[in-house]
Design a protein around this motif. Structure first.
Motif, mmCIF file in Angstrom:
data_model
loop_
_atom_site.group_PDB
_atom_site.id
_atom_site.type_symbol
_atom_site.label_atom_id
_atom_site.label_comp_id
_atom_site.label_asym_id
_atom_site.label_seq_id
_atom_site.Cartn_x
_atom_site.Cartn_y
_atom_site.Cartn_z
ATOM 1 N N ASP A 115 63.834 51.709 63.203
ATOM 2 C CA ASP A 115 62.487 51.818 62.939
ATOM 3 C C ASP A 115 61.518 51.136 64.147
ATOM 4 O O ASP A 115 61.542 50.119 64.615
ATOM 5 N N LEU A 116 60.495 51.886 64.272
ATOM 6 C CA LEU A 116 59.401 51.699 65.387
ATOM 7 C C LEU A 116 58.184 51.381 64.852
ATOM 8 O O LEU A 116 57.735 51.509 63.905
ATOM 9 N N ALA A 117 57.563 50.176 65.397
ATOM 10 C CA ALA A 117 56.267 49.779 64.722
ATOM 11 C C ALA A 117 55.108 50.212 65.486
ATOM 12 O O ALA A 117 54.975 50.666 66.697
ATOM 13 N N THR A 118 54.001 50.237 64.768
ATOM 14 C CA THR A 118 52.875 50.779 65.232
ATOM 15 C C THR A 118 51.763 49.796 64.688
ATOM 16 O O THR A 118 51.863 48.974 63.903
ATOM 17 N N THR A 119 50.718 49.728 65.246
ATOM 18 C CA THR A 119 49.525 48.924 65.039
ATOM 19 C C THR A 119 48.450 49.465 64.404
ATOM 20 O O THR A 119 47.270 48.916 63.990
ATOM 21 N N SER A 120 48.251 50.887 64.369
ATOM 22 C CA SER A 120 47.261 51.451 63.650
ATOM 23 C C SER A 120 47.572 53.005 63.467
ATOM 24 O O SER A 120 48.770 53.418 64.001
ATOM 25 N N ALA A 121 46.868 53.718 62.598
ATOM 26 C CA ALA A 121 47.058 55.262 61.966
ATOM 27 C C ALA A 121 47.056 55.758 63.609
ATOM 28 O O ALA A 121 47.724 57.017 63.866
ATOM 29 N N ALA A 122 46.057 55.566 64.514
ATOM 30 C CA ALA A 122 45.872 56.428 65.637
ATOM 31 C C ALA A 122 47.095 56.249 66.419
ATOM 32 O O ALA A 122 47.745 56.878 67.179
ATOM 33 N N HIS A 123 47.603 54.755 66.514
ATOM 34 C CA HIS A 123 48.635 54.503 67.352
ATOM 35 C C HIS A 123 49.934 55.375 66.944
ATOM 36 O O HIS A 123 50.700 55.829 67.512
ATOM 37 N N TRP A 133 55.618 56.893 56.616
ATOM 38 C CA TRP A 133 56.095 56.994 57.949
ATOM 39 C C TRP A 133 56.683 58.409 58.557
ATOM 40 O O TRP A 133 56.744 59.427 57.586
ATOM 41 N N THR A 134 56.856 58.616 59.782
ATOM 42 C CA THR A 134 57.617 59.908 60.249
ATOM 43 C C THR A 134 58.764 59.745 60.577
ATOM 44 O O THR A 134 59.217 58.711 61.389
ATOM 45 N N VAL A 135 59.753 60.640 60.150
ATOM 46 C CA VAL A 135 61.277 60.556 60.426
ATOM 47 C C VAL A 135 61.367 61.612 61.655
ATOM 48 O O VAL A 135 60.986 62.800 61.571
ATOM 49 N N ASN A 171 69.801 61.451 66.575
ATOM 50 C CA ASN A 171 69.934 60.199 66.044
ATOM 51 C C ASN A 171 68.647 59.912 65.333
ATOM 52 O O ASN A 171 67.681 60.131 66.145
ATOM 53 N N GLU A 172 68.664 59.866 64.047
ATOM 54 C CA GLU A 172 67.332 59.861 63.435
ATOM 55 C C GLU A 172 66.583 58.243 63.683
ATOM 56 O O GLU A 172 67.453 57.404 63.629
ATOM 57 N N PHE A 173 65.468 58.388 63.822
ATOM 58 C CA PHE A 173 64.661 57.134 63.483
ATOM 59 C C PHE A 173 62.990 57.155 62.896
ATOM 60 O O PHE A 173 63.018 58.497 62.565
ATOM 61 N N CYS A 174 62.661 56.231 62.621
ATOM 62 C CA CYS A 174 61.196 56.388 61.762
ATOM 63 C C CYS A 174 60.235 55.834 62.788
ATOM 64 O O CYS A 174 60.510 54.481 63.322
ATOM 65 N N VAL A 175 59.205 56.533 62.808
ATOM 66 C CA VAL A 175 57.812 55.642 63.334
ATOM 67 C C VAL A 175 57.201 55.044 62.215
ATOM 68 O O VAL A 175 56.605 56.167 61.218
ATOM 69 N N LEU A 176 57.055 53.824 61.891
ATOM 70 C CA LEU A 176 56.577 53.483 60.787
ATOM 71 C C LEU A 176 54.804 53.330 60.836
ATOM 72 O O LEU A 176 54.340 53.247 61.889
ATOM 73 N N GLU A 177 54.199 53.574 59.783
ATOM 74 C CA GLU A 177 52.900 53.211 59.510
ATOM 75 C C GLU A 177 52.492 51.809 59.720
ATOM 76 O O GLU A 177 53.703 50.993 59.849
ATOM 77 N N ALA A 226 50.000 57.934 65.376
ATOM 78 C CA ALA A 226 49.849 59.823 65.561
ATOM 79 C C ALA A 226 49.937 59.923 66.799
ATOM 80 O O ALA A 226 50.810 60.685 67.436
ATOM 81 N N GLU A 227 49.603 58.956 67.989
ATOM 82 C CA GLU A 227 49.854 58.909 69.498
ATOM 83 C C GLU A 227 51.221 58.757 69.733
ATOM 84 O O GLU A 227 51.838 59.574 70.574
ATOM 85 N N LEU A 228 51.850 57.914 69.019
ATOM 86 C CA LEU A 228 53.322 57.812 69.454
ATOM 87 C C LEU A 228 54.061 58.715 68.980
ATOM 88 O O LEU A 228 55.102 59.390 69.697
ATOM 89 N N VAL A 229 54.113 59.371 67.551
ATOM 90 C CA VAL A 229 54.609 60.547 67.339
ATOM 91 C C VAL A 229 54.533 61.599 68.214
ATOM 92 O O VAL A 229 55.477 62.515 68.683
ATOM 93 N N ALA A 230 53.287 61.880 68.556
ATOM 94 C CA ALA A 230 53.169 62.979 69.419
ATOM 95 C C ALA A 230 53.554 62.746 70.989
ATOM 96 O O ALA A 230 54.322 63.846 71.440
#
Length: 247
Positions: free
Chosen positions: A74-82, A107-109, A116-122, A84-88
């Motif tokens: 699982d990857l951490a993010t600091t904001s909704a904008a972060h 979160w985005t899978v 290899n599956e991973f999640c970008v968390l809210e 979205a930017e990380l997923v892109a």
């Protein structure tokens, strides 16, 4: 006597490509300290890292099967904008959408270039100080049983245990979490990702292995031959390795 989680072990057909992806994904860098590739924080190479879990990428001849990994990051993010930017950015690096079967979620899978599956968390307050790697997540049938084993096996602290999940973290309160989530599926193939555990300097690795057996671990022969580490599985069959102690 006790053990510390030292690194995430990740198998790959193309270790260089997978290593580059995860280094870019986490904002880390690649090291080649020996025969394998290591992804760790920027700066002077330190192993084991005192804060986070680096990723040791191991080249293997077998590709990932279509079966979902039972261990993922699982990857951490600091904001909704972060988020979205990380997923892109990850999509641009070669990640693809993946379905983890949990329906609508904040979160985005995704999957890395080898699936290899991973999640970008809210954004979550609990992950505000973990660094880019929020958690190593393990699917399991019985989180309470996993909590008993891994709390006894390692020096990490148990933060939460319910019928649905168990959560551990370094006793120092730094780095990522280790989470066990109850899922209905069962383990059918070897884990593509697993943890490597490390004795402290001066501890006897053979005694540590014996202690793990008493806790319910079993020995594994995966064709490793004569190596300085010991391959084992926890009571639900999740593979892990006990490494040779550091000097």
């Amino acid at each position: 006597m006790t053990l510390r989680p030292a690194q995430v072990n990740m198998k790959a057909l193309d270790d260089s490509a997978v290593g580059r992806f995860w280094a870019e994904a986490l904002g880390w860098r690649l090291f080649r300290p020996g025969a394998t590739l290591y992804v760790g924080p920027v700066g002077d190479f330190v192993w084991p890292d005192p804060v986070t879990l680096g990723i040791n990428v191991i080249r293997v001849p077998e590709p990932k099967t279509a079966t979902k990994n039972r261990v993922h990051l699982d990857l951490a993010t600091t904001s909704a904008a972060h988020q979205a930017e990380l997923v892109a950015r990850l999509r641009a690096l070669g990640a693809t959408p993946a379905c983890a079967g949990r329906g609508e979620a904040p979160w985005t899978v995704l999957a890395d270039p080898e699936g290899n599956e991973f999640c970008v968390l809210e954004p979550r307050k609990v992950h505000r100080d973990t660094g880019p790697l929020a958690a190593v997540v393990v699917d399991c049938a019985d989180p309470r049983a996993m909590a008993r084993f891994w709390n006894g096996a390692t020096d990490w602290t148990l933060h939460e245990v319910t019928d649905e999940r168990a959560v551990l973290r370094s006793a120092a309160g730094v780095g990522p979490y280790l989470e066990f989530l109850r899922t209905p599926d069962v383990k059918t193939v070897p884990d593509r990702i697993h943890l490597d555990l490390l004795p402290y300097p001066g501890d006897d690795p053979a005694a540590e292995v014996a202690r793990l057996r008493a806790l319910g671990a079993t020995d594994l022969d995966v064709g490793q031959g004569d190596v300085p580490w010991t391959c084992m599985a926890d009571p639900e069959g999740h593979e892990f390795c006990v490494l040779a102690p550091s000097a």
